[in-house]
Design a protein around this motif. Structure first.
Motif, PDB file in Angstrom:
ATOM      1  N   LYS A   9       0.838  -1.202   0.000  1.00  0.00           N
ATOM      2  CA  LYS A   9       0.000   0.000   0.000  1.00  0.00           C
ATOM      3  C   LYS A   9       0.874   1.254   0.000  1.00  0.00           C
ATOM      4  O   LYS A   9       2.065   1.200   0.314  1.00  0.00           O
ATOM      5  CB  LYS A   9      -0.960  -0.011   1.183  1.00  0.00           C
ATOM      6  CG  LYS A   9      -0.295  -0.032   2.546  1.00  0.00           C
ATOM      7  CD  LYS A   9      -1.336  -0.178   3.652  1.00  0.00           C
ATOM      8  CE  LYS A   9      -0.651  -0.263   5.011  1.00  0.00           C
ATOM      9  NZ  LYS A   9      -1.579  -0.595   6.087  1.00  0.00           N
ATOM     10  N   LYS A  10       0.223   2.367  -0.347  1.00  0.00           N
ATOM     11  CA  LYS A  10       0.921   3.652  -0.345  1.00  0.00           C
ATOM     12  C   LYS A  10       1.281   4.030   1.083  1.00  0.00           C
ATOM     13  O   LYS A  10       0.498   3.820   2.010  1.00  0.00           O
ATOM     14  CB  LYS A  10       0.015   4.750  -0.919  1.00  0.00           C
ATOM     15  CG  LYS A  10       0.040   4.858  -2.409  1.00  0.00           C
ATOM     16  CD  LYS A  10      -0.758   6.090  -2.819  1.00  0.00           C
ATOM     17  CE  LYS A  10      -0.761   6.238  -4.317  1.00  0.00           C
ATOM     18  NZ  LYS A  10      -1.565   7.359  -4.767  1.00  0.00           N
ATOM     19  N   SER A  12       3.867   7.148   3.388  1.00  0.00           N
ATOM     20  CA  SER A  12       4.499   8.473   3.273  1.00  0.00           C
ATOM     21  C   SER A  12       6.012   8.306   3.113  1.00  0.00           C
ATOM     22  O   SER A  12       6.571   7.239   3.410  1.00  0.00           O
ATOM     23  CB  SER A  12       4.214   9.293   4.535  1.00  0.00           C
ATOM     24  OG  SER A  12       4.920   8.729   5.635  1.00  0.00           O
ATOM     25  N   SER A  13       6.669   9.367   2.669  1.00  0.00           N
ATOM     26  CA  SER A  13       8.130   9.299   2.530  1.00  0.00           C
ATOM     27  C   SER A  13       8.782   9.001   3.877  1.00  0.00           C
ATOM     28  O   SER A  13       9.718   8.212   3.960  1.00  0.00           O
ATOM     29  CB  SER A  13       8.677  10.595   1.937  1.00  0.00           C
ATOM     30  OG  SER A  13       8.389  11.692   2.773  1.00  0.00           O
ATOM     31  N   THR A  16       9.237   5.468   4.871  1.00  0.00           N
ATOM     32  CA  THR A  16      10.268   4.682   4.191  1.00  0.00           C
ATOM     33  C   THR A  16      11.611   4.734   4.924  1.00  0.00           C
ATOM     34  O   THR A  16      12.442   3.851   4.736  1.00  0.00           O
ATOM     35  CB  THR A  16      10.514   5.166   2.742  1.00  0.00           C
ATOM     36  OG1 THR A  16      11.128   6.458   2.766  1.00  0.00           O
ATOM     37  CG2 THR A  16       9.238   5.182   1.927  1.00  0.00           C
ATOM     38  N   ILE A  44       5.365   8.623  -5.533  1.00  0.00           N
ATOM     39  CA  ILE A  44       4.640   7.730  -4.616  1.00  0.00           C
ATOM     40  C   ILE A  44       5.626   6.782  -3.946  1.00  0.00           C
ATOM     41  O   ILE A  44       6.680   6.449  -4.492  1.00  0.00           O
ATOM     42  CB  ILE A  44       3.507   6.911  -5.287  1.00  0.00           C
ATOM     43  CG1 ILE A  44       4.067   5.841  -6.209  1.00  0.00           C
ATOM     44  CG2 ILE A  44       2.490   7.772  -5.953  1.00  0.00           C
ATOM     45  CD1 ILE A  44       3.126   4.658  -6.309  1.00  0.00           C
ATOM     46  N   HIS A  45       5.252   6.384  -2.749  1.00  0.00           N
ATOM     47  CA  HIS A  45       6.032   5.435  -1.960  1.00  0.00           C
ATOM     48  C   HIS A  45       5.116   4.270  -1.648  1.00  0.00           C
ATOM     49  O   HIS A  45       3.979   4.460  -1.217  1.00  0.00           O
ATOM     50  CB  HIS A  45       6.515   6.087  -0.660  1.00  0.00           C
ATOM     51  CG  HIS A  45       7.236   7.377  -0.879  1.00  0.00           C
ATOM     52  ND1 HIS A  45       8.542   7.440  -1.280  1.00  0.00           N
ATOM     53  CD2 HIS A  45       6.797   8.658  -0.815  1.00  0.00           C
ATOM     54  CE1 HIS A  45       8.893   8.703  -1.420  1.00  0.00           C
ATOM     55  NE2 HIS A  45       7.851   9.470  -1.149  1.00  0.00           N
ATOM     56  N   LEU A  46       5.625   3.074  -1.888  1.00  0.00           N
ATOM     57  CA  LEU A  46       4.858   1.868  -1.602  1.00  0.00           C
ATOM     58  C   LEU A  46       5.572   1.070  -0.521  1.00  0.00           C
ATOM     59  O   LEU A  46       6.809   0.962  -0.532  1.00  0.00           O
ATOM     60  CB  LEU A  46       4.723   1.012  -2.863  1.00  0.00           C
ATOM     61  CG  LEU A  46       3.996   1.667  -4.043  1.00  0.00           C
ATOM     62  CD1 LEU A  46       4.104   0.785  -5.282  1.00  0.00           C
ATOM     63  CD2 LEU A  46       2.537   1.938  -3.700  1.00  0.00           C
ATOM     64  N   SER A  59      10.059   3.497  -4.073  1.00  0.00           N
ATOM     65  CA  SER A  59       9.545   4.825  -4.379  1.00  0.00           C
ATOM     66  C   SER A  59       9.633   5.042  -5.881  1.00  0.00           C
ATOM     67  O   SER A  59      10.565   4.569  -6.533  1.00  0.00           O
ATOM     68  CB  SER A  59      10.356   5.898  -3.647  1.00  0.00           C
ATOM     69  OG  SER A  59      10.279   5.698  -2.243  1.00  0.00           O
ATOM     70  N   HIS A 101       1.973   0.901 -11.467  1.00  0.00           N
ATOM     71  CA  HIS A 101       1.713   2.326 -11.249  1.00  0.00           C
ATOM     72  C   HIS A 101       2.185   3.137 -12.457  1.00  0.00           C
ATOM     73  O   HIS A 101       1.463   4.003 -12.958  1.00  0.00           O
ATOM     74  CB  HIS A 101       2.417   2.797  -9.971  1.00  0.00           C
ATOM     75  CG  HIS A 101       2.389   4.270  -9.781  1.00  0.00           C
ATOM     76  ND1 HIS A 101       1.263   4.943  -9.370  1.00  0.00           N
ATOM     77  CD2 HIS A 101       3.354   5.201  -9.966  1.00  0.00           C
ATOM     78  CE1 HIS A 101       1.537   6.239  -9.315  1.00  0.00           C
ATOM     79  NE2 HIS A 101       2.788   6.414  -9.665  1.00  0.00           N
TER      80      HIS A 101
END
Length: 150
Positions: A9-10, A12-13, A16, A44-46, A59, A101
């Protein structure tokens, strides 16, 4: 029998940073885990979670590289899986999710700077090297790798 729930899922930076730090910047200040463009609108970050534990990250940045003539380029950065979870196919799942993505955004090219020891992993996913190796100070030898989407 217990089942492990895997979810990508997504995130936030900032979320990570612990994995980036542990895998990519071990022994360096946490500030080295902050990448230019981390908080851009198109980045985006996953995160890959196993039973709610974040074990892998990737990312995707909207970033041009002059090595390619295509206009709609995306760069993968900060792909990392915690050491004890490596070799189980989780990195492949993260890369494939990042590719999905990019495809949804009509990407022409996905590219990144791969560490020398990661090249075989990416080659299995049909990425190719372009150009010569280069040194990223305090990180190591890298190669630009890419995949053309359409």
């Amino acid at each position: 029998m217990s089942y492990i729930i895997m979810e990508i899922k997504k995130i936030s930076s900032v979320e990570t940073y612990p994995v980036r730090h542990e895998v990519l910047r071990k022994g360096k200040p946490i500030e080295t885990c902050i990448f230019k463009g981390d908080d851009d609108e198109q980045t985006i970050h996953l995160g890959l979670f196993l039973d709610d534990q974040l074990v892998g990250i990737i990312s995707v940045f909207k970033e041009q590289n002059n090595l390619f003539s295509e206009t709609n380029q995306f760069q993968i950065r900060g792909m990392a899986v915690l050491e004890e979870f490596q070799g189980k196919g989780l990195g492949t799942k993260l890369v494939k999710e990042a590719e999905k993505h990019c495809i949804n955004l009509n990407a022409n090219v996905i590219w990144f700077n791969a560490r020398e020891n990661a090249v075989p992993f990416y080659e299995k996913l049909d990425y190719k090297i372009i150009g010569d190796s280069f040194l990223i100070p305090e990180v190591g030898i890298h190669f630009v790798m890419y995949k053309k989407i359409h």
